[in-house]
Design an enzyme around this catalytic site. Structure first.
Site: not given
Ligand code: ADP
Length: 495
Positions: A191, A244-245, A247, A249, A266, A300, A399
Protein backbone atom coordinates in the site's frame (compact mmCIF):
# COMPACT_ATOMS: atom_id res chain seq x y z
CA UNK A 1 13.19 30.64 -12.06
CA UNK A 2 14.97 28.27 -14.45
CA UNK A 3 13.23 26.39 -17.20
CA UNK A 4 11.48 23.22 -16.14
CA UNK A 5 12.42 20.09 -18.06
CA UNK A 6 9.96 18.84 -20.67
CA UNK A 7 8.06 15.78 -19.59
CA UNK A 8 8.55 12.37 -21.18
CA UNK A 9 5.53 11.32 -23.29
CA UNK A 10 5.10 8.27 -21.03
CA UNK A 11 4.80 10.59 -17.99
CA UNK A 12 2.23 12.76 -19.73
CA UNK A 13 0.11 9.73 -20.49
CA UNK A 14 0.44 8.33 -16.96
CA UNK A 15 -0.92 11.44 -15.20
CA UNK A 16 -4.23 13.22 -15.85
CA UNK A 17 -7.16 11.04 -16.89
CA UNK A 18 -8.25 8.27 -16.90
CA UNK A 19 -7.82 7.28 -13.27
CA UNK A 20 -4.96 4.90 -12.46
CA UNK A 21 -6.15 1.48 -11.41
CA UNK A 22 -4.85 -0.91 -8.75
CA UNK A 23 -2.98 -4.16 -9.35
CA UNK A 24 -4.72 -7.25 -7.99
CA UNK A 25 -3.89 -10.78 -9.12
CA UNK A 26 -2.11 -9.54 -12.23
CA UNK A 27 -5.01 -7.38 -13.37
CA UNK A 28 -5.46 -3.61 -13.29
CA UNK A 29 -8.83 -2.98 -11.70
CA UNK A 30 -10.95 -0.11 -10.38
CA UNK A 31 -11.82 0.02 -6.67
CA UNK A 32 -14.74 -2.20 -5.71
CA UNK A 33 -16.50 0.97 -4.52
CA UNK A 34 -15.70 2.74 -7.80
CA UNK A 35 -14.16 5.55 -5.74
CA UNK A 36 -11.04 7.46 -6.74
CA UNK A 37 -8.92 10.06 -4.98
CA UNK A 38 -6.70 12.83 -6.32
CA UNK A 39 -2.98 13.08 -5.99
CA UNK A 40 -1.68 16.65 -6.25
CA UNK A 41 1.45 18.26 -7.63
CA UNK A 42 2.97 19.88 -4.51
CA UNK A 43 4.69 22.57 -6.59
CA UNK A 44 1.33 23.93 -7.74
CA UNK A 45 -1.35 22.37 -5.55
CA UNK A 46 -3.11 21.25 -8.75
CA UNK A 47 -4.52 17.80 -9.38
CA UNK A 48 -1.91 15.58 -10.98
CA UNK A 49 -3.78 12.30 -11.33
CA UNK A 50 -6.83 10.39 -10.14
CA UNK A 51 -6.22 7.06 -8.47
CA UNK A 52 -8.46 4.13 -7.55
CA UNK A 53 -9.18 4.31 -3.82
CA UNK A 54 -8.63 0.93 -2.24
CA UNK A 55 -10.61 -0.03 0.84
CA UNK A 56 -11.40 -3.16 2.85
CA UNK A 57 -12.92 -5.10 -0.05
CA UNK A 58 -10.00 -4.37 -2.39
CA UNK A 59 -7.48 -5.28 0.31
CA UNK A 60 -9.39 -8.51 0.91
CA UNK A 61 -9.21 -9.41 -2.79
CA UNK A 62 -5.52 -8.50 -2.92
CA UNK A 63 -4.70 -10.52 0.19
CA UNK A 64 -6.60 -13.52 -1.16
CA UNK A 65 -4.65 -13.26 -4.45
CA UNK A 66 -1.37 -13.02 -2.55
CA UNK A 67 -2.45 -15.96 -0.36
CA UNK A 68 -3.20 -18.14 -3.40
CA UNK A 69 0.09 -17.13 -5.03
CA UNK A 70 1.90 -18.11 -1.85
CA UNK A 71 -0.03 -21.26 -0.97
CA UNK A 72 0.24 -22.83 -4.42
CA UNK A 73 3.96 -22.95 -3.67
CA UNK A 74 5.13 -22.08 -7.16
CA UNK A 75 6.67 -18.73 -6.31
CA UNK A 76 8.42 -19.84 -3.13
CA UNK A 77 9.60 -23.04 -4.79
CA UNK A 78 10.72 -21.39 -8.02
CA UNK A 79 14.30 -22.29 -8.88
CA UNK A 80 16.39 -19.63 -7.10
CA UNK A 81 18.30 -18.80 -10.26
CA UNK A 82 15.01 -18.09 -12.00
CA UNK A 83 13.71 -15.84 -9.19
CA UNK A 84 17.06 -14.08 -9.24
CA UNK A 85 16.71 -13.45 -12.96
CA UNK A 86 13.31 -11.82 -12.38
CA UNK A 87 14.66 -9.50 -9.69
CA UNK A 88 17.57 -8.51 -11.94
CA UNK A 89 15.08 -7.80 -14.72
CA UNK A 90 13.18 -5.44 -12.40
CA UNK A 91 16.40 -3.55 -11.65
CA UNK A 92 17.16 -3.25 -15.37
CA UNK A 93 13.65 -2.02 -16.15
CA UNK A 94 13.82 0.64 -13.43
CA UNK A 95 17.08 1.88 -14.92
CA UNK A 96 15.74 1.80 -18.46
CA UNK A 97 12.73 3.88 -17.35
CA UNK A 98 14.82 6.02 -14.98
CA UNK A 99 14.09 9.36 -16.57
CA UNK A 100 10.37 8.72 -16.65
CA UNK A 101 10.24 7.42 -13.06
CA UNK A 102 12.28 10.40 -11.80
CA UNK A 103 9.90 12.86 -13.42
CA UNK A 104 6.89 11.04 -12.06
CA UNK A 105 8.41 11.02 -8.56
CA UNK A 106 9.19 14.73 -8.71
CA UNK A 107 5.69 15.57 -9.93
CA UNK A 108 4.02 13.49 -7.24
CA UNK A 109 6.30 14.16 -4.26
CA UNK A 110 7.81 17.56 -5.06
CA UNK A 111 11.44 16.56 -4.53
CA UNK A 112 13.98 17.98 -6.94
CA UNK A 113 14.68 16.14 -10.15
CA UNK A 114 18.31 16.35 -9.17
CA UNK A 115 17.52 14.05 -6.24
CA UNK A 116 14.92 11.78 -7.81
CA UNK A 117 17.14 11.18 -10.84
CA UNK A 118 20.44 10.75 -8.99
CA UNK A 119 19.30 9.18 -5.72
CA UNK A 120 15.82 7.66 -5.57
CA UNK A 121 15.66 5.88 -8.90
CA UNK A 122 19.23 4.47 -9.10
CA UNK A 123 19.02 3.40 -5.44
CA UNK A 124 15.73 1.59 -6.12
CA UNK A 125 17.32 -0.32 -9.01
CA UNK A 126 20.38 -1.16 -6.90
CA UNK A 127 18.20 -2.46 -4.08
CA UNK A 128 16.50 -4.98 -6.37
CA UNK A 129 19.86 -5.97 -7.82
CA UNK A 130 21.37 -6.42 -4.37
CA UNK A 131 18.53 -8.68 -3.20
CA UNK A 132 18.65 -10.61 -6.46
CA UNK A 133 22.11 -11.68 -5.28
CA UNK A 134 20.70 -13.11 -2.04
CA UNK A 135 18.15 -15.34 -3.74
CA UNK A 136 20.83 -17.93 -4.46
CA UNK A 137 22.64 -17.49 -1.13
CA UNK A 138 19.95 -17.76 1.51
CA UNK A 139 21.41 -20.87 3.17
CA UNK A 140 20.21 -22.88 6.11
CA UNK A 141 22.65 -24.70 8.42
CA UNK A 142 23.53 -28.19 9.52
CA UNK A 143 23.51 -28.37 13.31
CA UNK A 144 25.75 -30.63 15.40
CA UNK A 145 23.48 -33.04 17.29
CA UNK A 146 23.19 -36.59 18.62
CA UNK A 147 24.73 -38.72 15.81
CA UNK A 148 21.59 -40.83 15.71
CA UNK A 149 19.93 -37.84 14.09
CA UNK A 150 20.55 -35.31 11.38
CA UNK A 151 19.35 -31.78 12.14
CA UNK A 152 19.33 -29.01 9.59
CA UNK A 153 17.56 -25.69 9.10
CA UNK A 154 15.61 -24.27 6.20
CA UNK A 155 15.05 -20.55 5.75
CA UNK A 156 11.48 -20.35 4.57
CA UNK A 157 9.46 -17.31 3.51
CA UNK A 158 7.07 -15.84 6.08
CA UNK A 159 4.13 -15.87 3.66
CA UNK A 160 1.84 -12.98 2.72
CA UNK A 161 3.42 -9.63 3.59
CA UNK A 162 1.44 -6.41 3.95
CA UNK A 163 3.80 -3.54 3.21
CA UNK A 164 2.77 0.00 4.07
CA UNK A 165 5.08 2.74 2.87
CA UNK A 166 5.40 6.51 3.26
CA UNK A 167 5.50 9.40 0.80
CA UNK A 168 9.04 10.73 1.30
CA UNK A 169 10.88 8.23 -0.95
CA UNK A 170 7.95 6.51 -2.68
CA UNK A 171 9.73 4.28 -5.20
CA UNK A 172 12.79 3.67 -3.05
CA UNK A 173 10.70 2.58 -0.05
CA UNK A 174 8.78 0.22 -2.34
CA UNK A 175 12.15 -1.25 -3.41
CA UNK A 176 13.39 -1.60 0.20
CA UNK A 177 10.21 -3.53 0.96
CA UNK A 178 9.73 -5.59 -2.18
CA UNK A 179 13.39 -6.48 -2.79
CA UNK A 180 13.97 -8.66 0.29
CA UNK A 181 10.36 -9.92 0.46
CA UNK A 182 10.47 -11.27 -3.09
CA UNK A 183 14.04 -12.53 -2.79
CA UNK A 184 12.91 -14.74 0.12
CA UNK A 185 9.87 -16.07 -1.75
CA UNK A 186 7.08 -14.13 -0.04
CA UNK A 187 4.04 -12.65 -1.75
CA UNK A 188 3.01 -9.06 -1.12
CA UNK A 189 0.21 -6.56 -0.85
CA UNK A 190 1.83 -3.14 -1.08
CA UNK A 191 0.00 0.00 0.00
CA UNK A 192 1.70 3.18 -1.19
CA UNK A 193 1.09 6.46 0.63
CA UNK A 194 -2.03 8.31 -0.49
CA UNK A 195 0.05 11.44 -1.23
CA UNK A 196 2.39 9.64 -3.66
CA UNK A 197 0.95 6.49 -5.26
CA UNK A 198 2.16 7.01 -8.84
CA UNK A 199 5.65 5.49 -9.03
CA UNK A 200 4.52 2.39 -7.12
CA UNK A 201 1.75 1.91 -9.70
CA UNK A 202 4.19 2.39 -12.57
CA UNK A 203 6.51 -0.08 -10.83
CA UNK A 204 3.61 -2.56 -10.86
CA UNK A 205 3.59 -2.39 -14.66
CA UNK A 206 7.34 -2.95 -14.74
CA UNK A 207 7.02 -5.94 -12.40
CA UNK A 208 4.59 -7.47 -14.86
CA UNK A 209 6.93 -6.72 -17.75
CA UNK A 210 9.76 -8.40 -15.82
CA UNK A 211 7.61 -11.52 -15.52
CA UNK A 212 6.65 -11.55 -11.83
CA UNK A 213 3.75 -14.06 -11.70
CA UNK A 214 0.19 -12.86 -11.11
CA UNK A 215 -0.75 -12.37 -7.47
CA UNK A 216 2.84 -12.30 -6.20
CA UNK A 217 2.78 -8.51 -5.91
CA UNK A 218 -0.51 -6.67 -5.51
CA UNK A 219 -0.55 -2.88 -5.24
CA UNK A 220 -3.52 -1.21 -3.58
CA UNK A 221 -3.42 2.58 -3.21
CA UNK A 222 -5.69 4.15 -0.60
CA UNK A 223 -5.76 5.90 2.75
CA UNK A 224 -4.12 4.84 5.98
CA UNK A 225 -7.01 4.05 8.32
CA UNK A 226 -9.06 2.33 5.55
CA UNK A 227 -6.75 0.47 3.13
CA UNK A 228 -3.79 0.41 5.54
CA UNK A 229 -5.99 -0.57 8.49
CA UNK A 230 -7.63 -3.40 6.51
CA UNK A 231 -4.20 -4.82 5.71
CA UNK A 232 -3.11 -4.61 9.33
CA UNK A 233 -6.24 -6.44 10.49
CA UNK A 234 -6.52 -9.04 7.74
CA UNK A 235 -6.27 -12.54 9.27
CA UNK A 236 -4.57 -14.00 6.18
CA UNK A 237 -1.64 -11.57 6.30
CA UNK A 238 1.42 -13.10 7.99
CA UNK A 239 3.57 -10.02 8.33
CA UNK A 240 3.28 -6.24 8.31
CA UNK A 241 6.26 -4.13 7.28
CA UNK A 242 5.67 -0.47 7.97
CA UNK A 243 7.62 2.72 7.43
CA UNK A 244 6.01 5.92 8.68
CA UNK A 245 5.23 7.90 11.78
CA UNK A 246 5.89 6.60 15.29
CA UNK A 247 2.24 7.28 16.15
CA UNK A 248 0.92 4.94 13.43
CA UNK A 249 3.72 2.46 14.16
CA UNK A 250 2.47 2.17 17.75
CA UNK A 251 -1.07 1.66 16.52
CA UNK A 252 0.09 -1.14 14.20
CA UNK A 253 2.03 -2.70 17.07
CA UNK A 254 -1.18 -2.72 19.16
CA UNK A 255 -3.52 -3.80 16.39
CA UNK A 256 -1.44 -6.77 15.28
CA UNK A 257 -1.24 -8.27 18.75
CA UNK A 258 -4.54 -10.14 18.37
CA UNK A 259 -3.28 -12.10 15.34
CA UNK A 260 0.43 -12.13 16.30
CA UNK A 261 1.49 -11.09 12.83
CA UNK A 262 5.18 -10.51 12.49
CA UNK A 263 5.85 -6.78 12.41
CA UNK A 264 8.79 -4.61 11.46
CA UNK A 265 8.65 -0.87 12.02
CA UNK A 266 10.84 1.90 10.67
CA UNK A 267 9.57 5.05 12.37
CA UNK A 268 10.45 8.63 13.20
CA UNK A 269 13.65 10.25 14.34
CA UNK A 270 15.17 13.36 15.85
CA UNK A 271 18.74 12.59 15.00
CA UNK A 272 21.69 14.38 16.61
CA UNK A 273 24.44 15.57 14.27
CA UNK A 274 27.41 16.42 16.49
CA UNK A 275 30.19 18.76 15.37
CA UNK A 276 33.36 18.96 17.50
CA UNK A 277 35.60 22.00 17.23
CA UNK A 278 38.42 19.85 15.82
CA UNK A 279 36.30 18.89 12.78
CA UNK A 280 36.90 19.91 9.18
CA UNK A 281 34.45 22.78 9.51
CA UNK A 282 33.70 23.27 5.82
CA UNK A 283 32.95 19.54 5.42
CA UNK A 284 30.80 19.63 8.55
CA UNK A 285 28.78 22.58 7.21
CA UNK A 286 28.17 20.71 3.96
CA UNK A 287 27.30 17.60 5.96
CA UNK A 288 24.87 19.53 8.12
CA UNK A 289 23.19 20.96 4.99
CA UNK A 290 22.98 17.50 3.47
CA UNK A 291 21.80 16.13 6.81
CA UNK A 292 18.78 18.36 7.07
CA UNK A 293 17.86 19.94 3.73
CA UNK A 294 18.17 16.83 1.56
CA UNK A 295 14.67 15.90 0.36
CA UNK A 296 13.28 19.10 2.00
CA UNK A 297 14.11 17.56 5.37
CA UNK A 298 11.35 15.00 4.80
CA UNK A 299 13.72 12.27 5.90
CA UNK A 300 13.25 10.10 8.98
CA UNK A 301 17.00 10.14 9.74
CA UNK A 302 17.49 13.89 9.11
CA UNK A 303 20.10 15.49 11.38
CA UNK A 304 17.64 17.94 12.87
CA UNK A 305 19.44 18.51 16.18
CA UNK A 306 22.77 19.95 15.21
CA UNK A 307 25.01 20.01 18.28
CA UNK A 308 28.06 22.25 17.86
CA UNK A 309 30.87 22.54 20.42
CA UNK A 310 30.43 25.78 22.34
CA UNK A 311 33.49 27.64 21.03
CA UNK A 312 32.57 26.91 17.39
CA UNK A 313 28.82 27.37 17.83
CA UNK A 314 28.18 30.98 16.74
CA UNK A 315 30.51 30.95 13.77
CA UNK A 316 29.18 27.58 12.62
CA UNK A 317 25.54 28.65 12.91
CA UNK A 318 26.21 31.82 10.89
CA UNK A 319 28.02 29.96 8.11
CA UNK A 320 25.32 27.33 8.01
CA UNK A 321 22.61 29.99 7.79
CA UNK A 322 24.39 31.65 4.84
CA UNK A 323 24.63 28.35 3.00
CA UNK A 324 21.00 27.51 3.80
CA UNK A 325 19.84 30.90 2.51
CA UNK A 326 21.62 30.29 -0.78
CA UNK A 327 19.89 26.96 -1.52
CA UNK A 328 17.59 27.38 -4.48
CA UNK A 329 13.99 26.67 -3.51
CA UNK A 330 11.55 25.99 -6.33
CA UNK A 331 9.66 23.59 -8.53
CA UNK A 332 11.44 20.24 -8.47
CA UNK A 333 11.28 20.05 -12.26
CA UNK A 334 13.63 23.04 -12.50
CA UNK A 335 17.10 21.45 -12.76
CA UNK A 336 18.54 24.23 -10.58
CA UNK A 337 16.23 23.51 -7.66
CA UNK A 338 17.85 22.08 -4.53
CA UNK A 339 14.87 22.32 -2.16
CA UNK A 340 11.44 21.51 -3.58
CA UNK A 341 7.99 21.96 -2.04
CA UNK A 342 6.78 19.87 0.89
CA UNK A 343 4.58 16.98 -0.11
CA UNK A 344 1.17 18.36 0.87
CA UNK A 345 -0.81 21.20 2.37
CA UNK A 346 -1.08 19.16 5.57
CA UNK A 347 2.70 18.80 5.78
CA UNK A 348 3.14 22.50 4.96
CA UNK A 349 0.85 23.41 7.84
CA UNK A 350 2.60 21.03 10.20
CA UNK A 351 6.05 22.43 9.39
CA UNK A 352 5.03 26.10 9.45
CA UNK A 353 3.17 25.33 12.70
CA UNK A 354 6.47 24.15 14.21
CA UNK A 355 8.18 27.32 12.96
CA UNK A 356 5.69 29.30 15.05
CA UNK A 357 6.10 26.97 18.03
CA UNK A 358 9.88 27.44 17.80
CA UNK A 359 9.60 31.21 17.80
CA UNK A 360 7.18 31.12 20.75
CA UNK A 361 9.59 28.88 22.64
CA UNK A 362 12.24 31.58 22.19
CA UNK A 363 14.26 30.19 19.29
CA UNK A 364 15.65 32.60 16.72
CA UNK A 365 15.53 31.91 12.98
CA UNK A 366 18.91 32.97 11.54
CA UNK A 367 17.41 32.31 8.13
CA UNK A 368 14.02 31.13 6.90
CA UNK A 369 11.36 30.68 9.55
CA UNK A 370 8.48 31.12 7.11
CA UNK A 371 7.16 30.38 3.65
CA UNK A 372 9.77 30.62 0.90
CA UNK A 373 9.66 34.06 -0.70
CA UNK A 374 8.54 34.64 -4.27
CA UNK A 375 6.62 31.38 -4.57
CA UNK A 376 2.93 32.13 -4.33
CA UNK A 377 1.50 28.65 -4.81
CA UNK A 378 2.67 25.22 -3.83
CA UNK A 379 3.90 24.05 -0.43
CA UNK A 380 7.25 25.84 -0.17
CA UNK A 381 8.99 26.44 3.15
CA UNK A 382 12.29 28.36 3.33
CA UNK A 383 15.27 26.39 4.68
CA UNK A 384 15.36 27.37 8.34
CA UNK A 385 18.20 27.53 10.85
CA UNK A 386 17.14 28.04 14.48
CA UNK A 387 19.51 29.04 17.28
CA UNK A 388 18.73 29.72 20.93
CA UNK A 389 17.23 26.24 21.14
CA UNK A 390 17.27 24.05 24.25
CA UNK A 391 17.15 20.29 23.85
CA UNK A 392 13.98 20.24 25.98
CA UNK A 393 12.01 22.47 23.60
CA UNK A 394 9.32 20.93 21.42
CA UNK A 395 11.19 21.84 18.21
CA UNK A 396 14.15 19.81 19.54
CA UNK A 397 12.10 16.83 20.68
CA UNK A 398 9.29 16.41 18.14
CA UNK A 399 9.75 15.31 14.56
CA UNK A 400 9.07 18.25 12.22
CA UNK A 401 9.81 16.52 8.89
CA UNK A 402 10.71 19.69 6.99
CA UNK A 403 13.72 21.87 6.13
CA UNK A 404 14.27 23.00 9.71
CA UNK A 405 17.40 22.55 11.83
CA UNK A 406 18.04 23.54 15.44
CA UNK A 407 21.63 24.42 16.32
CA UNK A 408 22.46 23.67 19.96
CA UNK A 409 25.73 24.21 21.85
CA UNK A 410 27.49 21.53 23.91
CA UNK A 411 30.35 21.72 26.42
CA UNK A 412 32.34 18.54 25.94
CA UNK A 413 32.18 14.95 24.70
CA UNK A 414 30.06 13.70 27.61
CA UNK A 415 27.61 16.55 27.23
CA UNK A 416 27.34 15.91 23.46
CA UNK A 417 26.56 12.23 24.01
CA UNK A 418 24.14 12.96 26.87
CA UNK A 419 22.16 15.58 24.91
CA UNK A 420 22.41 13.56 21.69
CA UNK A 421 20.85 10.55 23.40
CA UNK A 422 18.28 12.65 25.23
CA UNK A 423 15.41 11.87 22.86
CA UNK A 424 12.69 9.26 22.49
CA UNK A 425 14.14 8.31 19.12
CA UNK A 426 17.25 6.45 17.99
CA UNK A 427 17.31 6.20 14.23
CA UNK A 428 20.60 7.84 13.26
CA UNK A 429 23.33 10.23 14.35
CA UNK A 430 26.33 12.07 12.92
CA UNK A 431 29.75 12.86 14.39
CA UNK A 432 32.28 15.31 12.96
CA UNK A 433 35.82 15.23 14.35
CA UNK A 434 39.40 14.66 13.22
CA UNK A 435 40.12 12.69 16.42
CA UNK A 436 39.80 9.00 15.53
CA UNK A 437 39.54 7.81 19.12
CA UNK A 438 36.82 10.31 19.92
CA UNK A 439 34.95 9.29 16.78
CA UNK A 440 35.02 5.65 17.94
CA UNK A 441 33.94 6.46 21.48
CA UNK A 442 31.06 8.68 20.43
CA UNK A 443 29.91 6.30 17.68
CA UNK A 444 29.61 3.56 20.31
CA UNK A 445 27.97 5.76 22.93
CA UNK A 446 25.19 7.07 20.69
CA UNK A 447 22.03 5.00 20.89
CA UNK A 448 21.07 4.97 17.23
CA UNK A 449 20.75 2.37 14.49
CA UNK A 450 23.13 4.23 12.18
CA UNK A 451 26.05 6.52 13.05
CA UNK A 452 27.77 8.51 10.32
CA UNK A 453 31.28 9.77 11.05
CA UNK A 454 32.44 12.73 8.96
CA UNK A 455 29.57 12.11 6.57
CA UNK A 456 25.76 12.05 6.68
CA UNK A 457 22.90 10.32 4.85
CA UNK A 458 25.16 7.73 3.23
CA UNK A 459 23.33 4.55 2.22
CA UNK A 460 24.08 1.27 0.54
CA UNK A 461 21.66 -1.62 0.01
CA UNK A 462 24.21 -3.84 1.79
CA UNK A 463 24.34 -1.73 4.99
CA UNK A 464 21.58 -2.28 7.58
CA UNK A 465 19.23 0.56 8.53
CA UNK A 466 16.72 0.80 11.36
CA UNK A 467 15.94 2.21 14.75
CA UNK A 468 16.74 2.02 18.42
CA UNK A 469 14.13 3.07 20.98
CA UNK A 470 10.93 4.59 19.53
CA UNK A 471 12.38 4.72 16.03
CA UNK A 472 11.13 1.16 15.61
CA UNK A 473 12.48 -2.36 15.40
CA UNK A 474 13.86 -4.66 12.74
CA UNK A 475 16.63 -3.80 10.30
CA UNK A 476 16.02 -3.16 6.65
CA UNK A 477 18.66 -3.53 3.95
CA UNK A 478 21.67 -5.79 4.02
CA UNK A 479 21.41 -9.42 5.02
CA UNK A 480 19.47 -8.29 8.10
CA UNK A 481 16.34 -7.73 6.04
CA UNK A 482 16.37 -11.45 5.21
CA UNK A 483 15.56 -12.10 8.87
CA UNK A 484 12.42 -9.98 8.50
CA UNK A 485 11.20 -12.02 5.54
CA UNK A 486 12.17 -15.56 6.48
CA UNK A 487 11.47 -17.94 9.28
CA UNK A 488 13.73 -20.78 10.28
CA UNK A 489 12.52 -24.37 10.23
CA UNK A 490 14.49 -26.99 12.12
CA UNK A 491 14.26 -30.46 10.53
CA UNK A 492 15.17 -33.63 12.48
CA UNK A 493 15.86 -36.91 10.73
CA UNK A 494 16.66 -40.23 12.40
CA UNK A 495 19.53 -41.81 10.55
P1 ADP B 1 2.82 10.73 7.76
O1 ADP B 1 2.24 11.28 9.02
O2 ADP B 1 4.22 11.13 7.53
O3 ADP B 1 1.95 10.86 6.55
P2 ADP B 1 1.91 8.08 8.34
O4 ADP B 1 2.54 7.22 9.37
O5 ADP B 1 0.59 8.69 8.64
O6 ADP B 1 2.99 9.18 8.00
O7 ADP B 1 1.79 7.31 6.96
C1 ADP B 1 2.69 6.36 6.48
C2 ADP B 1 1.92 5.27 5.79
O8 ADP B 1 1.06 4.64 6.73
C3 ADP B 1 1.01 5.74 4.66
O9 ADP B 1 0.98 4.76 3.64
C4 ADP B 1 -0.34 5.83 5.34
O10 ADP B 1 -1.44 5.70 4.46
C5 ADP B 1 -0.28 4.65 6.28
N1 ADP B 1 -1.17 4.74 7.44
C6 ADP B 1 -1.57 5.86 8.11
N2 ADP B 1 -2.41 5.54 9.11
C7 ADP B 1 -2.54 4.19 9.11
C8 ADP B 1 -3.26 3.25 9.90
N3 ADP B 1 -4.02 3.63 10.92
N4 ADP B 1 -3.13 1.93 9.61
C9 ADP B 1 -2.36 1.51 8.60
N5 ADP B 1 -1.66 2.35 7.81
C10 ADP B 1 -1.74 3.67 8.05
Amino acid sequence: MGVAVSLEPSVKSFVGTPARKMLIDGKWVAAASGKTFDTLNPATGEVLAHVAEGDQEDIDRAVKAARRAFDDGKWAAMRPAERQRLLLAIADLIERHGKELAQLETLDNGKSLNESQNVDIPAAAETFRYYAGWVTKNYGETIPSDPAFFNFTLREPVGVCGQIIPWNFPLLMAAWKLGPALACGNTVVLKPAEQTPLTALRLGELLQEAGIPDGVVNIVPGFGPTAGGALVHHPQVDKIAFTGSTEVGKEIHRETSSTLKRVSLELGGKSPNIVFSDADVEAAVQGAIMGVFFNQGEVCCAGTRLFVEQKLHDQFADTLAKHAASLKVGDGLDPETRVGPLVSQEQYERVTGYLEIGKKEGAKALTGGARAKGLERGYFVAPTVFTGVKNSMRIAQEEIFGPVVSVLPFKDENDAVFQGNNTLYGLAAGVWTRDVSKAHRVARALRAGTVWVNCYNVFDPAAPFGGYKQSGYGRELGRYALDLYTQVKSVWMRI
